[in-house]
Design a protein around this motif. Structure first.
Motif, PDB file in Angstrom:
ATOM      1  N   ALA A  83      29.404  48.250 -21.307  1.00 66.37           N
ATOM      2  CA  ALA A  83      28.881  46.923 -20.977  1.00 66.37           C
ATOM      3  C   ALA A  83      27.353  46.980 -20.850  1.00 66.37           C
ATOM      4  N   VAL A  84      26.697  45.945 -21.316  1.00 61.46           N
ATOM      5  CA  VAL A  84      25.238  45.870 -21.267  1.00 61.46           C
ATOM      6  C   VAL A  84      24.787  45.851 -19.815  1.00 61.46           C
ATOM      7  N   ALA A  85      23.791  46.691 -19.499  1.00 62.51           N
ATOM      8  CA  ALA A  85      23.325  46.805 -18.114  1.00 62.51           C
ATOM      9  C   ALA A  85      21.864  46.442 -17.947  1.00 62.51           C
ATOM     10  N   SER A  86      21.202  45.982 -18.999  1.00 59.30           N
ATOM     11  CA  SER A  86      19.777  45.668 -18.880  1.00 59.30           C
ATOM     12  C   SER A  86      19.390  44.652 -19.947  1.00 59.30           C
ATOM     13  N   SER A  87      18.220  44.051 -19.746  1.00 60.36           N
ATOM     14  CA  SER A  87      17.720  43.079 -20.715  1.00 60.36           C
ATOM     15  C   SER A  87      17.424  43.726 -22.052  1.00 60.36           C
ATOM     16  N   THR A  88      16.775  44.876 -22.028  1.00 59.49           N
ATOM     17  CA  THR A  88      16.419  45.517 -23.287  1.00 59.49           C
ATOM     18  C   THR A  88      17.649  45.905 -24.098  1.00 59.49           C
ATOM     19  N   ALA A  89      18.741  46.249 -23.398  1.00 62.00           N
ATOM     20  CA  ALA A  89      19.964  46.636 -24.107  1.00 62.00           C
ATOM     21  C   ALA A  89      20.564  45.451 -24.857  1.00 62.00           C
ATOM     22  N   LEU A  90      20.283  44.239 -24.422  1.00 62.19           N
ATOM     23  CA  LEU A  90      20.747  43.080 -25.171  1.00 62.19           C
ATOM     24  C   LEU A  90      20.165  43.058 -26.577  1.00 62.19           C
ATOM     25  N   ARG A  91      19.019  43.727 -26.757  1.00 67.21           N
ATOM     26  CA  ARG A  91      18.400  43.803 -28.079  1.00 67.21           C
ATOM     27  C   ARG A  91      18.669  45.145 -28.762  1.00 67.21           C
ATOM     28  N   THR A  92      18.483  46.245 -28.022  1.00 67.22           N
ATOM     29  CA  THR A  92      18.567  47.566 -28.654  1.00 67.22           C
ATOM     30  C   THR A  92      19.988  47.928 -29.071  1.00 67.22           C
ATOM     31  N   ASP A  93      20.994  47.406 -28.359  1.00 66.73           N
ATOM     32  CA  ASP A  93      22.371  47.716 -28.753  1.00 66.73           C
ATOM     33  C   ASP A  93      22.758  47.038 -30.061  1.00 66.73           C
ATOM     34  N   LEU A  94      21.940  46.118 -30.520  1.00 70.05           N
ATOM     35  CA  LEU A  94      22.244  45.399 -31.758  1.00 70.05           C
ATOM     36  C   LEU A  94      21.515  45.969 -32.960  1.00 70.05           C
ATOM     37  N   ALA A  95      20.744  47.029 -32.771  1.00 70.68           N
ATOM     38  CA  ALA A  95      19.997  47.613 -33.884  1.00 70.68           C
ATOM     39  C   ALA A  95      19.766  49.088 -33.588  1.00 70.68           C
ATOM     40  N   ALA A 435      15.204  35.153 -27.103  1.00 71.13           N
ATOM     41  CA  ALA A 435      15.208  35.651 -28.475  1.00 71.13           C
ATOM     42  C   ALA A 435      16.604  35.597 -29.081  1.00 71.13           C
ATOM     43  N   ALA A 436      17.631  35.861 -28.279  1.00 76.66           N
ATOM     44  CA  ALA A 436      19.002  35.775 -28.787  1.00 76.66           C
ATOM     45  C   ALA A 436      19.341  34.337 -29.175  1.00 76.66           C
ATOM     46  N   LEU A 437      18.892  33.382 -28.376  1.00 80.75           N
ATOM     47  CA  LEU A 437      19.113  31.972 -28.715  1.00 80.75           C
ATOM     48  C   LEU A 437      18.345  31.590 -29.979  1.00 80.75           C
ATOM     49  N   ALA A 438      17.147  32.168 -30.151  1.00 81.41           N
ATOM     50  CA  ALA A 438      16.356  31.888 -31.350  1.00 81.41           C
ATOM     51  C   ALA A 438      17.015  32.439 -32.605  1.00 81.41           C
ATOM     52  N   GLY A 439      17.927  33.426 -32.459  1.00 82.78           N
ATOM     53  CA  GLY A 439      18.601  33.993 -33.612  1.00 82.78           C
ATOM     54  C   GLY A 439      19.786  33.182 -34.088  1.00 82.78           C
ATOM     55  N   MET A 440      20.107  32.106 -33.414  1.00 85.98           N
ATOM     56  CA  MET A 440      21.251  31.282 -33.816  1.00 85.98           C
ATOM     57  C   MET A 440      20.861  30.369 -34.978  1.00 85.98           C
ATOM     58  N   GLY A 441      21.895  29.857 -35.638  1.00 87.50           N
ATOM     59  CA  GLY A 441      21.681  28.822 -36.635  1.00 87.50           C
ATOM     60  C   GLY A 441      21.324  29.348 -38.008  1.00 87.50           C
ATOM     61  N   PRO A 442      21.056  28.434 -38.936  1.00 86.21           N
ATOM     62  CA  PRO A 442      20.798  28.824 -40.329  1.00 86.21           C
ATOM     63  C   PRO A 442      19.428  29.429 -40.568  1.00 86.21           C
ATOM     64  N   THR A 443      18.486  29.268 -39.639  1.00 84.54           N
ATOM     65  CA  THR A 443      17.139  29.818 -39.825  1.00 84.54           C
ATOM     66  C   THR A 443      16.745  30.652 -38.619  1.00 84.54           C
ATOM     67  N   PRO A 444      17.324  31.835 -38.449  1.00 84.45           N
ATOM     68  CA  PRO A 444      17.005  32.665 -37.272  1.00 84.45           C
ATOM     69  C   PRO A 444      15.567  33.150 -37.318  1.00 84.45           C
ATOM     70  N   GLU A 445      14.917  33.133 -36.152  1.00 86.41           N
ATOM     71  CA  GLU A 445      13.537  33.583 -36.023  1.00 86.41           C
ATOM     72  C   GLU A 445      13.380  34.376 -34.745  1.00 86.41           C
ATOM     73  N   SER A 446      12.265  35.098 -34.652  1.00 82.41           N
ATOM     74  CA  SER A 446      11.913  35.800 -33.415  1.00 82.41           C
ATOM     75  C   SER A 446      10.737  35.079 -32.788  1.00 82.41           C
ATOM     76  N   PRO A 447      10.822  34.662 -31.525  1.00 83.09           N
ATOM     77  CA  PRO A 447       9.712  33.927 -30.897  1.00 83.09           C
ATOM     78  C   PRO A 447       8.485  34.804 -30.729  1.00 83.09           C
ATOM     79  N   SER A 448       7.336  34.152 -30.628  1.00 82.13           N
ATOM     80  CA  SER A 448       6.069  34.880 -30.560  1.00 82.13           C
ATOM     81  C   SER A 448       5.912  35.667 -29.265  1.00 82.13           C
TER      82      SER A 448
END
Length: 811
Positions: A83-95, A435-448
């Motif tokens: 189970a994810v235990a940190s904010s960074t793991a929400l990103r790093t576990d996906l890549a 950033a995870a919310l920004a990845g939704m939809g047909p045009t995923p982006e990474s916020p600045s």
């Protein structure tokens, strides 16, 4: 024969050197170096696990051969991480690294061989709970990373992992074991979430768009001009903005949300620029034929007038029953705006935004919060906000590069409210969630605001996988009661592009977390109060924040600063047109708003500076045209002054729709003095003037006349007048006065002698024999009044009658 033999040996050596390279399978089989297969996840059931969910997790999808050769022995399996235990793991576990993943079961053959361009479906289904060899082994609530791993053997290669697809599986509660003997035992075996420390949840629902109004059009320009007609499709049924509005309208309706929990949790974050644009579209509009052209570009009629009317009416009805808050105007970058260093422009972007919502929606929007948007909350941004009154800045927390903290766990975003200045309190949100919310939809982006080290290349993932990542990140904090603080702000990207299924999934997750007791509504007003009272003192943010690609160049910033200064100076000289009611500030306001649009964070980072410079150039040309619209009419000839005090005639022209306060600047040569006419209010059209002057010379001279605003800014082009003066000055005045006096004396003397019956001595001295002209005139008159010619008195033989030639007779 020695020559051909050497040639043969050389050819054989070359073939032997090349052959191992061609036959080597290592390079071709390395995963990730050459794309051979692509796995796409099509469906996940259940997408959010609860205590009442099916205890079987099913993942279906498609494997495609996208390489240049067939692939044999295509196999697939499901793997899971802790189970994810940190904010960074929400990103790093996906890549990146896959060491944290453990197989759920053995590989399953998807296809014995997959030819080029061929696709094959797969289906993986396993029990959620442990107890059997092949299961997900999930026994507690949490957010679990799951990976679909695909292996295969390409031609000329070796078996390898050729692709994978990862997603987050949120487990709000673990369903009961399937082998329980009774219903009571099954109910007891279910594992509900820990609800002892629910999260105070505030969700912003963005309604914003890229700037669409064409640059360089002052106020009062009708019809309004747009750079393209994409907004018409976005407002129409099925469009992006329609989808967002429809989803939140349905989720907060009394039938779906009878208790009002979602309504109190969600606040509409509306860009004032979008609202102004849509409102203008309701009256009809035109679209530029070229998107990058200025206000003189040919246009064609827009197609979205009715869609704008319908969408705006629906928004007005929704705004009357829920929270409404403004974003910064046009989503302007506060960091760049601070470098522009114009307080007036900063006020429009921040404190002036709420009034626009109030006026156009007919509601009172929530004050006291500044929605920073998709840029990082930097020290310059904080300093800008501190100059505009107390506020709570809603911005991304500073989440650095992946790493471990002192206790050995991965880093988690610090979302505790921080007081940076006496007037600015920051209420951060987790950038990993945004950033995870920004990845939704047909045009995923990474916020600045996201650190580049946490960026995830999600564009190759399916819509379903990216939706799972967003829902998992949204629910992660509420499922980890030990993570503090127990408050959460959900801030999606302002340019959110969602499919209807995505929007429904997000709002359903919000409602589910509240119903499960994992979260409680925290309205925006409560957030502001709590953040203000509980904030801890903190130094200003420092270091490199966000993605440096999103920073605006100094050239753009300095250009906007210069254009803003000229525009404010010009606006200060304008007044109100009493016929139309148009004020000077209203007339130039769209141009200032254009400069804010140039700093919009809604534009992708790589295109920001180019589009900003393009808009700045157009606005600069328009501002120059405004200054040149107020001129002195050049007569094209010369003026001749009859006297030394003859006024100098001029004509002023104002092509603006509002009056302007001006001053004349006349460069007079020596010998000419000009009376200052002071401040002149020049109405639209022509204004003839007579400038009082005094000339002390007689000659032709050049007089330069310029027009300036009341504060000294030059207007139009200076005019050189050719002036010819007939004035002789004081000497001519005294000569004329003396001559007149002599003439009066001579006439008086003659009349004096005449009245006394004496000849004028001057006449006698001149010609003693000359008769008195007066006596001759009287005698001639007597002759004409005699009726009978025979009774005429005899003429003096010594005298001739006037008009008779010498030696002649009377007729």
């Amino acid at each position: 024969m020695r020559g051909p033999a050497r040639l043969l040996v050389a050819v054989l050596a070359l073939l032997l050197a090349v052959a191992p390279v061609a036959a080597s399978p290592v390079a071709a089989a390395q995963p990730g170096t050459v794309p051979f297969l692509r796995v796409q996840i099509d469906n996940i059931t259940p997408d959010v696990v609860t205590t009442t969910s099916n205890p079987l997790v099913t993942v279906t999808g498609t494997i495609s051969n996208i390489g240049d050769r067939p692939v044999r022995d295509v196999v697939v399996r499901l793997e899971r991480a802790k189970a994810v235990a940190s904010s960074t793991a929400l990103r790093t576990d996906l890549a990146g690294n896959v060491d944290q993943y453990q197989p759920v079961a053995d590989f399953v053959t998807a296809a014995p061989e997959l030819a080029r361009g061929q696709r094959v479906p797969f289906r993986l289904a396993y029990p959620l709970r442990s107890g059997v060899p092949s299961s997900m082994r999930i026994d507690n609530p949490g957010v679990y990373p799951v990976m679909v791993n695909v292996n295969g053997t390409p031609d000329y290669g070796a078996p390898a992992r050729l692709d994978d697809s990862r997603f987050l599986l949120p487990v709000l509660g673990v369903p009961p074991e399937g082998d329980s003997d009774s219903a009571s035992e099954a109910l007891d075996s279910a594992v509900p979430p820990d609800t002892t420390r629910p999260v105070g949840l505030t969700v912003f629902w963005p309604l914003a768009d890229r700037p669409r109004l064409a640059a360089g059009a002052p106020g009062g320009t009708t019809p309004v001009r747009l750079i393209d007609d994409e907004l018409a499709g976005s407002l129409a049924p099925g469009g992006r903005l329609d989808t967002l509005l429809t989803a939140v309208d349905f989720a907060t309706g009394p039938e779906v949300d009878p208790g009002g929990n979602v309504t109190r949790t969600v606040c509409l974050a509306i860009d004032p620029d979008l609202l102004i644009t849509v409102n203008a579209m309701t009256a009809g509009y035109v679209v530029n034929d070229a998107a990058d052209a200025g206000p003189r570009t040919p246009t064609h009629p827009g197609t979205g007038q009715q869609a704008a009317v319908d969408w705006l009416n629906r928004l007005k009805a929704l705004a009357r029953r829920m929270c409404v808050a403004p974003t910064t105007y046009a989503q302007a970058d506060l960091d760049a705006l601070h470098r522009v260093a114009d307080p007036g422009l900063s006020a429009i972007a921040t404190t002036g935004a709420a009034g626009i919502l109030d006026q156009l929606l007919g509601v009172t929007s929530t004050r006291g919060a500044s929605l920073v948007g998709d840029g990082p909350l930097t020290a310059p941004a904080v300093q800008l906000l501190s100059g505009h009154g107390p506020t709570v800045a809603i911005g991304a927390a500073n989440l650095g590069e992946p790493g471990e903290t002192a206790d050995g766990t991965a880093e988690t975003a610090d979302t505790v409210p921080m007081r940076y200045t006496p007037t600015v309190v920051a209420a951060p949100f987790d950038p990993a969630v945004g950033a995870a919310l920004a990845g939704m939809g047909p045009t995923p982006e990474s916020p600045s605001y996201l650190n580049p080290a946490l960026d995830v290349a999600v564009k190759q993932d399916s819509d379903v996988a990216r939706r799972q990542d967003a829902i998992g990140a949204l629910l992660w904090r509420s499922l980890n009661p030990d993570i503090g603080p127990r408050t959460q702000i959900v801030m999606p990207p302002l340019m959110w592009n969602l499919a209807p299924a995505d929007a429904q999934a997000v709002l359903t997750a919000v409602a589910s977390s509240i119903r499960a007791g994992l979260a409680v509504p925290r309205p925006l007003t409560a957030l502001i109060d709590e953040a203000t009272s509980a904030a801890r003192d903190a130094p200003l943010p420092s270091g490199s924040l966000g993605n440096p690609r999103g920073r605006f160049d100094n050239g753009v910033v300095s250009g906007i600063s210069a254009a803003t200064g000229r525009l404010w100076g010009f606006t200060a000289a304008l007044t109100t047109d009493e016929r139309t009611g148009l004020t000077g500030n209203q007339y130039t306001a769209p141009l200032r708003e254009d400069l804010l649009r140039a700093l919009s964070l809604s534009v992708p980072p790589d295109a920001r500076n180019g589009l900003a410079q393009q808009r700045l150039t157009t606005v600069g040309r328009t501002v120059e045209d405004l200054f040149n619209a107020v001129t002195i009419v050049n007569p094209g000839g010369s003026y001749t002054l009859a006297t030394e005090r003859s006024p100098l005639p001029l004509a002023l022209r104002n092509d603006l729709p509002v009056p302007i306060r001006v001053r004349l600047d006349i460069d007079a040569p020596p010998g000419m003095s000009v009376t200052d006419m002071g401040e002149i209010v020049l109405p639209p059209g022509f204004l003839p003037l007579k400038v009082p002057i005094e000339v002390h010379f007689t000659q032709r001279v050049a007089v330069d006349v310029a027009l300036r605003t009341a504060d000294g800014l030059p207007l139009g082009e200076p005019v050189r007048l050719s002036v010819h003066s007939n004035a002789y000055g004081k000497v001519l005045f005294f000569i004329t006065l003396t001559g007149g006096a002599v003439l009066v004396l001579l006439v008086g003397r003659r009349l004096w002698h005449r009245f006394r019956g004496q000849p004028d001595p001057a006449d006698l001295e001149a010609d003693p024999t000359r008769p008195d002209p007066i006596e001759v005139a009287l005698a001639y008159d007597d002759e004409r009044t005699t009726a009978d010619p025979d009774e005429r008195p005899a003429a003096d033989p010594g005298k001739r009658r006037a008009g008779t030639p010498a030696g002649g007779d009377d007729a």
